[in-house]
Design an enzyme around this catalytic site. Structure first.
Site, mmCIF file in Angstrom:
data_model
loop_
_atom_site.group_PDB
_atom_site.id
_atom_site.type_symbol
_atom_site.label_atom_id
_atom_site.label_comp_id
_atom_site.label_asym_id
_atom_site.label_seq_id
_atom_site.Cartn_x
_atom_site.Cartn_y
_atom_site.Cartn_z
ATOM 1 N N ILE A 13 42.232 46.052 47.517
ATOM 2 C CA ILE A 13 42.730 45.841 46.159
ATOM 3 C C ILE A 13 44.071 45.116 46.168
ATOM 4 O O ILE A 13 44.861 45.265 47.101
ATOM 5 C CB ILE A 13 42.833 47.190 45.401
ATOM 6 C CG1 ILE A 13 43.153 46.963 43.917
ATOM 7 C CG2 ILE A 13 43.799 48.131 46.061
ATOM 8 C CD1 ILE A 13 42.930 48.170 43.027
ATOM 9 N N CYS A 14 44.272 44.324 45.138
ATOM 10 C CA CYS A 14 45.530 43.656 44.855
ATOM 11 C C CYS A 14 45.875 42.624 45.933
ATOM 12 O O CYS A 14 45.198 41.619 46.078
ATOM 13 C CB CYS A 14 46.628 44.697 44.651
ATOM 14 S SG CYS A 14 48.065 44.099 43.758
ATOM 15 N N HIS A 15 46.931 42.847 46.711
ATOM 16 C CA HIS A 15 47.342 41.932 47.780
ATOM 17 C C HIS A 15 46.638 42.206 49.113
ATOM 18 O O HIS A 15 46.797 41.452 50.069
ATOM 19 C CB HIS A 15 48.858 42.006 47.995
ATOM 20 C CG HIS A 15 49.658 41.359 46.913
ATOM 21 N ND1 HIS A 15 49.888 41.965 45.701
ATOM 22 C CD2 HIS A 15 50.271 40.155 46.865
ATOM 23 C CE1 HIS A 15 50.621 41.163 44.949
ATOM 24 N NE2 HIS A 15 50.862 40.060 45.621
ATOM 25 N N TRP A 71 44.932 40.132 43.413
ATOM 26 C CA TRP A 71 46.073 39.789 42.573
ATOM 27 C C TRP A 71 46.033 38.270 42.417
ATOM 28 O O TRP A 71 45.745 37.559 43.387
ATOM 29 C CB TRP A 71 47.363 40.258 43.238
ATOM 30 C CG TRP A 71 48.566 40.029 42.390
ATOM 31 C CD1 TRP A 71 49.499 39.051 42.549
ATOM 32 C CD2 TRP A 71 48.964 40.782 41.244
ATOM 33 N NE1 TRP A 71 50.457 39.134 41.577
ATOM 34 C CE2 TRP A 71 50.141 40.206 40.752
ATOM 35 C CE3 TRP A 71 48.419 41.877 40.584
ATOM 36 C CZ2 TRP A 71 50.806 40.690 39.632
ATOM 37 C CZ3 TRP A 71 49.092 42.365 39.463
ATOM 38 C CH2 TRP A 71 50.267 41.769 39.001
ATOM 39 N N SER A 104 39.290 44.281 44.156
ATOM 40 C CA SER A 104 39.773 44.411 42.784
ATOM 41 C C SER A 104 41.148 43.769 42.682
ATOM 42 O O SER A 104 41.804 43.524 43.693
ATOM 43 C CB SER A 104 39.855 45.874 42.349
ATOM 44 O OG SER A 104 38.571 46.383 42.065
#
Length: 173
Positions: A106-108, A127, A155
């Site tokens: 998720i994200c980075h 991200w 995500s």
């Protein structure tokens, strides 16, 4: 009950991106295991503010993919940036993806997937600032809550955590 590896660096982990999937995994009857390049504790953050410290359960160089049913890669900017510079962490991620078992980032966190050279030809989200990095590594980037491509689950940010955790749990059966 399956063991689920949560791989993080010593610091820079976005706390909610670790604790929310951890809680979902635990509530579903699985055993979450905090894995890191070094023993001791890791420092989580609420964006840029230091939050809680958590104890490491296992060192990445001392565990094997076959000990776990899935791998979760929480974000935070500094966390995946540190992981992608650790050869043992990168090898663990690469081996995990090759195993076909679920890998949720998720994200980075997809920075570590890029370093492991496992995103080419895959569709991922992250991200938004990682869009170019993922495209340069051969992935197709999409702006959606969750992207699933074979065993990769990705995500964008903490707002996506409910769908991220639900998709991970479905992948676990």
């Amino acid at each position: 009950m399956s063991r689920i590896a949560f791989l993080v660096a010593a610091e820079g982990i976005e706390r909610v991106e670790l604790t929310e999937p951890w809680k979902a995994v635990k509530d579903a009857g699985h055993e979450p295991v905090l894995v890191s390049p070094d023993s001791g504790e890791v420092q989580t953050f609420d964006h840029l503010t230091a939050a809680e410290k958590l104890p490491v359960d296992a060192v990445v160089g001392d565990v094997a993919v076959d000990e776990f049913a899935a791998l979760v890669l929480p974000g935070g900017v500094a966390n995946p940036d540190a992981l992608r510079r650790d050869g043992k962490a990168v090898a663990f991620v690469k081996d995990f993806v090759a195993s076909g078992k679920p890998v949720a980032a998720i994200c980075h966190a997809p920075w570590t997937l890029i370093e492991a050279d496992v995103v080419r030809g895959r569709t991922l989200t992250s991200w938004p600032s990682l869009q170019t990095d993922l495209q340069n590594a051969g992935a197709t980037w999409v702006d959606q809550e969750v992207a699933t491509d074979q065993n990769l689950i990705t995500s964008r940010n903490p707002d996506d955590l409910p769908a991220f955790s639900e998709t991970l749990l479905k992948a676990l059966g």
